[in-house]
Design an enzyme around this catalytic site. Sequence first.
Site, PDB file in Angstrom:
ATOM      1  CG  HIS A   1      -1.959  -1.084   1.171  1.00  0.00           C
ATOM      2  ND1 HIS A   1      -2.831  -1.266   0.118  1.00  0.00           N
ATOM      3  CD2 HIS A   1      -2.223  -2.094   2.050  1.00  0.00           C
ATOM      4  CE1 HIS A   1      -3.587  -2.334   0.349  1.00  0.00           C
ATOM      5  NE2 HIS A   1      -3.232  -2.862   1.512  1.00  0.00           N
ATOM      6  CG  ASP A  18      -2.572  -8.457   0.648  1.00  0.00           C
ATOM      7  OD1 ASP A  18      -1.916  -8.793   1.645  1.00  0.00           O
ATOM      8  OD2 ASP A  18      -3.594  -7.729   0.706  1.00  0.00           O
ATOM      9  CG  HIS A  28      -6.327  -5.375   1.505  1.00  0.00           C
ATOM     10  ND1 HIS A  28      -5.776  -6.206   2.461  1.00  0.00           N
ATOM     11  CD2 HIS A  28      -7.487  -4.908   2.027  1.00  0.00           C
ATOM     12  CE1 HIS A  28      -6.569  -6.238   3.528  1.00  0.00           C
ATOM     13  NE2 HIS A  28      -7.611  -5.460   3.292  1.00  0.00           N
ATOM     14  CG  ASP A  76      -4.808 -10.151   3.310  1.00  0.00           C
ATOM     15  OD1 ASP A  76      -4.346 -10.778   2.333  1.00  0.00           O
ATOM     16  OD2 ASP A  76      -4.562  -8.945   3.529  1.00  0.00           O
TER      17      ASP A  76
END
Length: 347
Positions: A164, A200, A202, A290
């Site tokens: 991120h 991931d 995200h 995740d």
Amino acid sequence: MVASPAHLAHDGLIEVMGGRPVPCFEKPERITAIERALAEESSYRLLPSTVHGMQPITAVHDSDLVELLEHVWTDAVMSGATDGASPLIPDTFLVGPLAAGGYRGAGTARPARLGAYCLDTATPIVAGTYGAARAAVDVALTAADLVLGGEQLAYALCRPPGHHAARAMYGGYCFFNNAAIVAEDLVRRGAGRVAILDIDYHHGNGTQQIFWERSDVLYVSLHADPARAFPYFSGHADEAGAGAGEGFNHNIPLGVRTGIEDYAAALERACAIVNEVDPDAPLIVSLGFDTFERDPIADLALSTEDYARVGSIIASLSRPTVLIQEGGYAIDAIGANALSFLSGFGG
Ligand code: Q9C
Ligand code: ZN
């Protein structure tokens, strides 16, 4: 696998989620759980990281961000902006017209200036944060060294995670973009085509931004549709890159409770894109667990056994691979999930 104990000192106490302070999901036990699970399998060696210095970081990140993260905690303690126990989480953000003309809060005290560089309220800074973020980069670069030295696979147990973090922005539990730093370093060591495969849960908004206009670094990501999931404002299927980078950014958004059959099909598509580009450097995988069915902050539906299939699909690319740990917050399962992935990979 490569790890550094420096991450233990990045223990952020709380994040603000949905308006409430909650204990951080991104905690040291994530990595110690993976280390413990892998230590029980004699086939995996745990190696310490080596120091790679600042240059690979400033090759990717704005030096103002790096300098801010380096000094903000000491500044905050001296000025009383923290009592020394509370983490730094900005409460005032530089957005919209205030950000016009590239203004980034020059002249504003560092703790307040965090609001010009921060994406969210989930990324607290404490005394050990900067050292941990630096060490995570060293862990990633050390794993890349191992693969360049002839290993088929190396696993960087990075913490904090990285995907991120953009050129001049931190957030989403990330400070320095470990995967992007490895990719840029590979280019600077002579690679012509580098690929980052991000699995991931995200979207890796930071990695996408860093290489948005670049044709020498492919970014392919599978992630929860940003219509419902963090980081919300990027990761849509129509984001393809710009300028020379057009066609070198691929987003594959996934629906709620996506299970292994649909996930595997999406991953095969992503792998086909990697093969089209045919990188001449090790493949970089931003590896998040995740996507797990019981992850506390996510909504996909992969099981522990499914990660073996995920690992085997990526292994079928038959490319030297650097695994960079990103997210994964089900502490009781993350070790088993990592083992399952590695067994499927055949590493
Ligand atoms: N309302 C990584 O997995 N919070 N970062 C989301 C949603 C931030 C995840 C809040 C999640 C960051 C590396
Ligand atoms: Zn994630």
